[in-house]
Design a protein around this motif. Structure first.
Motif, PDB file in Angstrom:
ATOM      1  N   MET A 122       0.822  -1.208   0.000  1.00  0.00           N
ATOM      2  CA  MET A 122       0.000   0.000   0.000  1.00  0.00           C
ATOM      3  C   MET A 122       0.860   1.263   0.000  1.00  0.00           C
ATOM      4  O   MET A 122       0.517   2.261  -0.645  1.00  0.00           O
ATOM      5  CB  MET A 122      -0.909  -0.015   1.220  1.00  0.00           C
ATOM      6  N   ALA A 123       1.977   1.229   0.694  1.00  0.00           N
ATOM      7  CA  ALA A 123       2.891   2.378   0.714  1.00  0.00           C
ATOM      8  C   ALA A 123       3.489   2.624  -0.658  1.00  0.00           C
ATOM      9  O   ALA A 123       3.606   3.772  -1.103  1.00  0.00           O
ATOM     10  CB  ALA A 123       3.987   2.162   1.750  1.00  0.00           C
ATOM     11  N   ILE A 130       1.350   9.632  -5.580  1.00  0.00           N
ATOM     12  CA  ILE A 130       1.974  10.946  -5.380  1.00  0.00           C
ATOM     13  C   ILE A 130       2.754  11.356  -6.622  1.00  0.00           C
ATOM     14  O   ILE A 130       2.695  12.508  -7.063  1.00  0.00           O
ATOM     15  CB  ILE A 130       2.874  10.933  -4.124  1.00  0.00           C
ATOM     16  N   GLU A 131       3.494  10.429  -7.236  1.00  0.00           N
ATOM     17  CA  GLU A 131       4.234  10.725  -8.461  1.00  0.00           C
ATOM     18  C   GLU A 131       3.290  11.132  -9.586  1.00  0.00           C
ATOM     19  O   GLU A 131       3.550  12.093 -10.309  1.00  0.00           O
ATOM     20  CB  GLU A 131       5.055   9.507  -8.892  1.00  0.00           C
ATOM     21  N   LEU A 132       2.191  10.395  -9.751  1.00  0.00           N
ATOM     22  CA  LEU A 132       1.223  10.729 -10.803  1.00  0.00           C
ATOM     23  C   LEU A 132       0.580  12.096 -10.553  1.00  0.00           C
ATOM     24  O   LEU A 132       0.352  12.859 -11.491  1.00  0.00           O
ATOM     25  CB  LEU A 132       0.143   9.644 -10.893  1.00  0.00           C
ATOM     26  N   THR A 133       0.323  12.400  -9.296  1.00  0.00           N
ATOM     27  CA  THR A 133      -0.260  13.697  -8.967  1.00  0.00           C
ATOM     28  C   THR A 133       0.704  14.826  -9.285  1.00  0.00           C
ATOM     29  O   THR A 133       0.317  15.846  -9.855  1.00  0.00           O
ATOM     30  CB  THR A 133      -0.643  13.734  -7.473  1.00  0.00           C
ATOM     31  N   GLU A 134       1.970  14.656  -8.949  1.00  0.00           N
ATOM     32  CA  GLU A 134       2.965  15.678  -9.266  1.00  0.00           C
ATOM     33  C   GLU A 134       3.130  15.839 -10.776  1.00  0.00           C
ATOM     34  O   GLU A 134       3.250  16.955 -11.275  1.00  0.00           O
ATOM     35  CB  GLU A 134       4.298  15.331  -8.608  1.00  0.00           C
ATOM     36  N   GLU A 135       3.125  14.728 -11.498  1.00  0.00           N
ATOM     37  CA  GLU A 135       3.217  14.788 -12.964  1.00  0.00           C
ATOM     38  C   GLU A 135       2.005  15.510 -13.545  1.00  0.00           C
ATOM     39  O   GLU A 135       2.135  16.338 -14.445  1.00  0.00           O
ATOM     40  CB  GLU A 135       3.302  13.372 -13.525  1.00  0.00           C
ATOM     41  N   PHE A 136       0.835  15.220 -13.027  1.00  0.00           N
ATOM     42  CA  PHE A 136      -0.382  15.886 -13.483  1.00  0.00           C
ATOM     43  C   PHE A 136      -0.310  17.382 -13.214  1.00  0.00           C
ATOM     44  O   PHE A 136      -0.673  18.195 -14.070  1.00  0.00           O
ATOM     45  CB  PHE A 136      -1.603  15.271 -12.785  1.00  0.00           C
ATOM     46  N   ASN A 137       0.162  17.760 -12.022  1.00  0.00           N
ATOM     47  CA  ASN A 137       0.305  19.179 -11.700  1.00  0.00           C
ATOM     48  C   ASN A 137       1.265  19.887 -12.649  1.00  0.00           C
ATOM     49  O   ASN A 137       1.000  20.993 -13.107  1.00  0.00           O
ATOM     50  CB  ASN A 137       0.796  19.352 -10.258  1.00  0.00           C
ATOM     51  N   GLN A 138       2.377  19.256 -12.954  1.00  0.00           N
ATOM     52  CA  GLN A 138       3.363  19.889 -13.831  1.00  0.00           C
ATOM     53  C   GLN A 138       2.864  19.991 -15.266  1.00  0.00           C
ATOM     54  O   GLN A 138       3.061  21.009 -15.925  1.00  0.00           O
ATOM     55  CB  GLN A 138       4.666  19.100 -13.805  1.00  0.00           C
ATOM     56  N   ASN A 139       2.204  18.952 -15.756  1.00  0.00           N
ATOM     57  CA  ASN A 139       1.803  18.920 -17.159  1.00  0.00           C
ATOM     58  C   ASN A 139       0.522  19.690 -17.455  1.00  0.00           C
ATOM     59  O   ASN A 139       0.371  20.243 -18.543  1.00  0.00           O
ATOM     60  CB  ASN A 139       1.664  17.482 -17.641  1.00  0.00           C
ATOM     61  N   TYR A 140      -0.420  19.698 -16.516  1.00  0.00           N
ATOM     62  CA  TYR A 140      -1.740  20.230 -16.854  1.00  0.00           C
ATOM     63  C   TYR A 140      -2.183  21.422 -16.029  1.00  0.00           C
ATOM     64  O   TYR A 140      -2.858  22.298 -16.544  1.00  0.00           O
ATOM     65  CB  TYR A 140      -2.785  19.113 -16.708  1.00  0.00           C
ATOM     66  N   LEU A 141      -1.832  21.484 -14.761  1.00  0.00           N
ATOM     67  CA  LEU A 141      -2.362  22.534 -13.918  1.00  0.00           C
ATOM     68  C   LEU A 141      -1.558  23.828 -13.945  1.00  0.00           C
ATOM     69  O   LEU A 141      -2.085  24.884 -13.700  1.00  0.00           O
ATOM     70  CB  LEU A 141      -2.499  22.048 -12.478  1.00  0.00           C
ATOM     71  N   GLN A 142      -0.276  23.767 -14.217  1.00  0.00           N
ATOM     72  CA  GLN A 142       0.552  24.964 -14.131  1.00  0.00           C
ATOM     73  C   GLN A 142       0.822  25.595 -15.486  1.00  0.00           C
ATOM     74  O   GLN A 142       1.764  26.340 -15.655  1.00  0.00           O
ATOM     75  CB  GLN A 142       1.851  24.629 -13.412  1.00  0.00           C
ATOM     76  N   LYS A 143      -0.037  25.352 -16.463  1.00  0.00           N
ATOM     77  CA  LYS A 143       0.103  26.000 -17.761  1.00  0.00           C
ATOM     78  C   LYS A 143      -0.463  27.412 -17.665  1.00  0.00           C
ATOM     79  O   LYS A 143      -1.508  27.642 -17.088  1.00  0.00           O
ATOM     80  CB  LYS A 143      -0.661  25.261 -18.846  1.00  0.00           C
TER      81      LYS A 143
END
Length: 144
Positions: A122-123, A130-143
């Motif tokens: 589970m860990a 967490i990695e997928l969330t950070e990738e999503f933030n970098q690619n889609y949210l901070q444009k």
């Protein structure tokens, strides 16, 4: 008959505005300019096109809010996943307490060993999330 002349007649209708907009200006746009103006008007969220154009001319700040369905859906699912992780944590604590209170120390240690393996899986899953969330933030949210 003389009484009727002294009484004010009710003419009905709307009361006149104190600062009525009476000046009119006309301008023409090309197809591209019109499409750009309509696009900005739609994204502004304003209801009145005249007020929108007036605010553009006088450089009043116009706030646009873009709602991305995918981002909203991602956020909702991440929130529900987080609440499930909290529930698992509460259950984990309850299971450990029950193991020590109901079983012998040897049996409890055996069960805890199995539980520890599942917790490690589970860990690692949580780290991937967490990695997928950070990738999503970098690619889609901070444009911008």
């Amino acid at each position: 008959m003389e009484q009727k002349k002294n009484v004010k007649q009710n003419r009905g209708g709307r009361k006149p505005k104190m600062n009525a907009r009476v000046h009119r200006h006309v301008f023409r746009l090309t197809d591209e300019e019109n499409a750009q103006l309509l696009n900005r008007f739609e994204t502004s969220g304003m209801n009145n096109k005249a007020e929108f154009i007036t605010s553009l001319i006088f450089k009043n700040e116009i706030k646009t809010v873009k709602i991305d369905k995918g981002t909203t859906d991602f956020y909702m699912r991440l929130t529900s996943l987080f609440s499930q992780f909290r529930a698992v944590g509460v259950n984990y604590n309850q299971v450990v307490k029950l193991l020590y209170s109901r079983f012998t120390e040897k049996k409890a240690a055996a069960f805890l060993y199995r539980l520890e393996k599942q917790t490690a899986e589970m860990a690692s899953l949580c780290e991937k999330i967490i990695e997928l969330t950070e990738e999503f933030n970098q690619n889609y949210l901070q444009k911008k």
